[in-house]
Write a protein that holds these residues in place. Structure first.
Motif, PDB file in Angstrom:
ATOM      1  N   HIS A  57      -6.150  10.514  -5.807  1.00 39.58           N
ATOM      2  CA  HIS A  57      -6.348   8.882  -5.994  1.00 39.58           C
ATOM      3  C   HIS A  57      -6.338   8.874  -4.391  1.00 39.58           C
ATOM      4  CE1 HIS A  57      -3.874   9.262  -9.197  1.00 39.58           C
ATOM      5  NE2 HIS A  57      -3.102   9.841  -8.937  1.00 39.58           N
ATOM      6  N   LEU A  58      -7.680   7.529  -4.175  1.00 37.79           N
ATOM      7  CA  LEU A  58      -7.694   6.803  -3.320  1.00 37.79           C
ATOM      8  C   LEU A  58      -6.936   5.496  -3.010  1.00 37.79           C
ATOM      9  CD1 LEU A  58      -9.763   6.099   0.080  1.00 37.79           C
ATOM     10  CD2 LEU A  58     -11.592   5.415  -1.403  1.00 37.79           C
ATOM     11  N   LEU A  59      -6.397   4.737  -2.060  1.00 39.20           N
ATOM     12  CA  LEU A  59      -6.047   3.629  -2.361  1.00 39.20           C
ATOM     13  C   LEU A  59      -6.564   2.716  -0.788  1.00 39.20           C
ATOM     14  CD1 LEU A  59      -3.875   5.760  -2.683  1.00 39.20           C
ATOM     15  CD2 LEU A  59      -2.623   3.838  -3.335  1.00 39.20           C
TER      16      LEU A  59
ATOM     17  N   LEU B 223       2.415   7.788  -6.389  1.00 39.14           N
ATOM     18  CA  LEU B 223       0.685   8.032  -7.370  1.00 39.14           C
ATOM     19  C   LEU B 223       1.734   9.372  -6.396  1.00 39.14           C
ATOM     20  CD1 LEU B 223      -1.810   5.920  -6.670  1.00 39.14           C
ATOM     21  CD2 LEU B 223      -0.403   7.169  -8.844  1.00 39.14           C
ATOM     22  N   ALA B 224       2.125   9.877  -5.569  1.00 40.07           N
ATOM     23  CA  ALA B 224       1.977  10.761  -4.657  1.00 40.07           C
ATOM     24  C   ALA B 224       3.344  11.947  -5.279  1.00 40.07           C
ATOM     25  CB  ALA B 224       2.487  11.127  -3.527  1.00 40.07           C
ATOM     26  N   ARG B 225       2.942  13.435  -5.894  1.00 41.73           N
ATOM     27  CA  ARG B 225       4.629  13.602  -5.886  1.00 41.73           C
ATOM     28  C   ARG B 225       4.918  14.888  -4.324  1.00 41.73           C
ATOM     29  NH1 ARG B 225      -0.140  17.147  -6.063  1.00 41.73           N
ATOM     30  NH2 ARG B 225      -0.448  19.080  -5.149  1.00 41.73           N
ATOM     31  N   PRO B 226       6.233  15.307  -4.817  1.00 39.57           N
ATOM     32  CA  PRO B 226       6.626  15.716  -3.190  1.00 39.57           C
ATOM     33  C   PRO B 226       5.831  17.012  -2.782  1.00 39.57           C
ATOM     34  CG  PRO B 226       8.375  15.440  -5.494  1.00 39.57           C
ATOM     35  CD  PRO B 226       7.159  15.345  -6.130  1.00 39.57           C
ATOM     36  N   GLY B 227       5.490  17.174  -1.923  1.00 40.24           N
ATOM     37  CA  GLY B 227       4.558  18.036  -0.661  1.00 40.24           C
ATOM     38  C   GLY B 227       3.487  18.179  -1.397  1.00 40.24           C
ATOM     39  N   ALA B 228       2.966  16.821  -1.687  1.00 41.90           N
ATOM     40  CA  ALA B 228       1.716  16.036  -1.799  1.00 41.90           C
ATOM     41  C   ALA B 228       1.080  16.345  -0.555  1.00 41.90           C
ATOM     42  CB  ALA B 228       1.450  15.007  -2.746  1.00 41.90           C
ATOM     43  N   VAL B 229      -0.734  16.647  -0.428  1.00 42.97           N
ATOM     44  CA  VAL B 229      -1.402  16.133   0.287  1.00 42.97           C
ATOM     45  C   VAL B 229      -2.060  15.486   0.550  1.00 42.97           C
ATOM     46  CG1 VAL B 229      -3.621  17.259   1.792  1.00 42.97           C
ATOM     47  CG2 VAL B 229      -2.104  18.850  -0.157  1.00 42.97           C
TER      48      VAL B 229
ATOM     49  N   GLY C   1     -11.218  18.556  -0.534  1.00 49.96           N
ATOM     50  CA  GLY C   1     -10.679  19.177  -1.984  1.00 49.96           C
ATOM     51  C   GLY C   1      -9.835  19.189  -1.932  1.00 49.96           C
ATOM     52  N   ARG C   2      -8.721  18.795  -1.970  1.00 46.84           N
ATOM     53  CA  ARG C   2      -7.268  19.419  -1.393  1.00 46.84           C
ATOM     54  C   ARG C   2      -6.459  17.962  -1.147  1.00 46.84           C
ATOM     55  NH1 ARG C   2      -4.876  21.859   2.637  1.00 46.84           N
ATOM     56  NH2 ARG C   2      -2.959  22.044   1.171  1.00 46.84           N
ATOM     57  N   VAL C   3      -6.858  16.801  -0.806  1.00 45.67           N
ATOM     58  CA  VAL C   3      -6.144  16.334  -0.809  1.00 45.67           C
ATOM     59  C   VAL C   3      -5.633  14.914  -2.064  1.00 45.67           C
ATOM     60  CG1 VAL C   3      -6.134  13.623   0.693  1.00 45.67           C
ATOM     61  CG2 VAL C   3      -7.721  15.269   1.473  1.00 45.67           C
ATOM     62  N   ASP C   4      -4.435  14.954  -2.518  1.00 43.39           N
ATOM     63  CA  ASP C   4      -3.314  14.482  -3.439  1.00 43.39           C
ATOM     64  C   ASP C   4      -3.632  12.790  -3.780  1.00 43.39           C
ATOM     65  OD1 ASP C   4      -3.102  16.435  -4.807  1.00 43.39           O
ATOM     66  OD2 ASP C   4      -2.087  16.572  -3.221  1.00 43.39           O
TER      67      ASP C   4
ATOM     68  N   LEU D 261       0.488  -0.887  -0.025  1.00 39.34           N
ATOM     69  CA  LEU D 261      -0.147  -0.062   0.201  1.00 39.34           C
ATOM     70  C   LEU D 261       0.787   0.962   0.085  1.00 39.34           C
ATOM     71  CD1 LEU D 261      -2.389   1.186   0.324  1.00 39.34           C
ATOM     72  CD2 LEU D 261      -2.310   1.277   2.763  1.00 39.34           C
ATOM     73  N   VAL D 262       1.937   1.034   0.963  1.00 38.96           N
ATOM     74  CA  VAL D 262       3.251   2.341   0.499  1.00 38.96           C
ATOM     75  C   VAL D 262       3.332   2.761  -0.300  1.00 38.96           C
ATOM     76  CG1 VAL D 262       5.166   3.321   1.780  1.00 38.96           C
ATOM     77  CG2 VAL D 262       3.433   1.964   3.228  1.00 38.96           C
ATOM     78  N   ASP D 263       4.095   1.675  -0.669  1.00 34.25           N
ATOM     79  CA  ASP D 263       4.720   1.358  -2.102  1.00 34.25           C
ATOM     80  C   ASP D 263       3.646   1.914  -3.394  1.00 34.25           C
ATOM     81  OD1 ASP D 263       6.658   0.310  -1.299  1.00 34.25           O
ATOM     82  OD2 ASP D 263       5.974  -1.338  -1.829  1.00 34.25           O
ATOM     83  N   GLN D 264       2.765   1.830  -3.319  1.00 35.01           N
ATOM     84  CA  GLN D 264       1.472   2.370  -4.474  1.00 35.01           C
ATOM     85  C   GLN D 264       1.767   3.927  -4.375  1.00 35.01           C
ATOM     86  OE1 GLN D 264      -0.105   0.375  -7.449  1.00 35.01           O
ATOM     87  NE2 GLN D 264       1.873  -1.031  -6.507  1.00 35.01           N
ATOM     88  N   ALA D 265       1.114   3.974  -3.055  1.00 35.94           N
ATOM     89  CA  ALA D 265       0.471   5.743  -2.666  1.00 35.94           C
ATOM     90  C   ALA D 265       2.340   6.694  -2.886  1.00 35.94           C
ATOM     91  CB  ALA D 265       0.763   5.630  -1.349  1.00 35.94           C
TER      92      ALA D 265
END
Length: 276
Positions: free
Chosen positions: A231-233, A92-98, A172-175, A85-89
């Motif tokens: 994204h939701l994981l 998908l996350a860019r630096p500074g992602a919420v 509306g801000r969660v990446d 789960l961590v690896d998949q997240a």
């Protein structure tokens, strides 16, 4: 009966652990010996393990995604499969992602995401901001543990039910939203190993009649919190994944299923379409 500190050679510890069915008795004995600070503490730790307490509760920590995660007695022990789960997240996350971690338990997922997505300073890019992390759990003991594993200057941990304690400004801000929600069907709890069944909180295990009750509640609110293209994981089982993916689609998320045979892990990933 407790073992006298003078009678604790490694071979004796291995024998005691094998006697109660510990499959990896040698490895466990080594961890106990290297963690204990005194012979008396070692004797007490061996006694607790022989009595059936999870090894991680006896040690006070669990190894997860290359980190030592503090795990207090009565707190859900992070599973190795959740590293997927961590690896998949991370992918998908860019630096500074919420990033929001629901049902965070000990904070293992959040701590691992911080470690993977935290500040780096490549010369060619300049400073990269750390991930903006928020985590929440309904269990007070888990929240206390998570606050030890997620430093206050790296993330915020809230106590409450799913989205309820999160700052409203995150809507509306969660990446990236990750949820290792409980997904064991109620009738299957009795089939779990005693370490889980007897020593971990039921609220961290019981997913309702089909195991999907908490997942459905996460999905019901996800679209309000995710940013466009967010994204939701959700971790789930291989057998439950198709139904979980159908629920993603019913709530307006574009789903896909990812799996890792080596870890026995399955994650359903849903993306909120960008607003046209």
């Amino acid at each position: 009966m407790s073992v006298s500190p003078s009678l604790l050679p490694l071979s004796a510890i291995v024998t005691r652990l094998r006697g109660v069915g510990c499959v990896f008795a040698e490895d466990e004995a080594h961890l106990l010996v290297t963690t204990a600070r005194t012979p008396d503490e070692l004797a007490a730790m061996v006694d607790r393990r022989v009595a059936g307490l999870p090894l991680e509760h006896v040690l006070g920590w669990a190894e997860f995604h290359g980190l030592r995660i503090a795990v207090d007695h009565g707190v859900f022990v992070p599973r190795r499969r959740t590293e997927f789960l961590v690896d998949q997240a991370v992918g998908l996350a860019r630096p500074g992602a919420v990033v929001v971690d629901l049902c965070c338990g000990s904070g293992a997922v959040g701590a691992a995401l911080i470690a993977a997505l935290g500040p780096v300073s490549p010369v060619e890019l300049g400073p990269v901001p750390p991930v903006e992390l928020y985590a929440a759990d309904i269990e007070p003991a888990a929240v206390r543990c998570a606050r030890r594993n997620i430093p206050a200057d790296m993330g915020r941990v809230y106590e409450g039910d799913l989205y309820e304690p999160l700052p409203a400004a995150l809507r509306g801000r969660v990446d990236v939203l990750v949820a290792n929600a409980p997904y064991v069907p109620t009738d299957a709890i009795r089939l779990l190993p005693p370490e889980a069944r007897d020593h971990e909180p039921r609220v961290a295990l019981d997913g309702g009649a089909d195991g999907l009750d908490v997942q459905r509640r996460v999905l019901a609110g996800a679209a309000q919190w995710l940013a466009p293209d967010g994204h939701l994981l959700i971790e789930t089982s291989e057998g439950q994944a198709p139904r979980t993916a159908e629920t993603f689609a019913r709530h307006g998320l574009i789903p896909r299923i990812a799996g890792c045979e080596e870890l026995g892990a399955t994650v359903v990933i849903g993306t909120r379409p960008a607003t046209v």
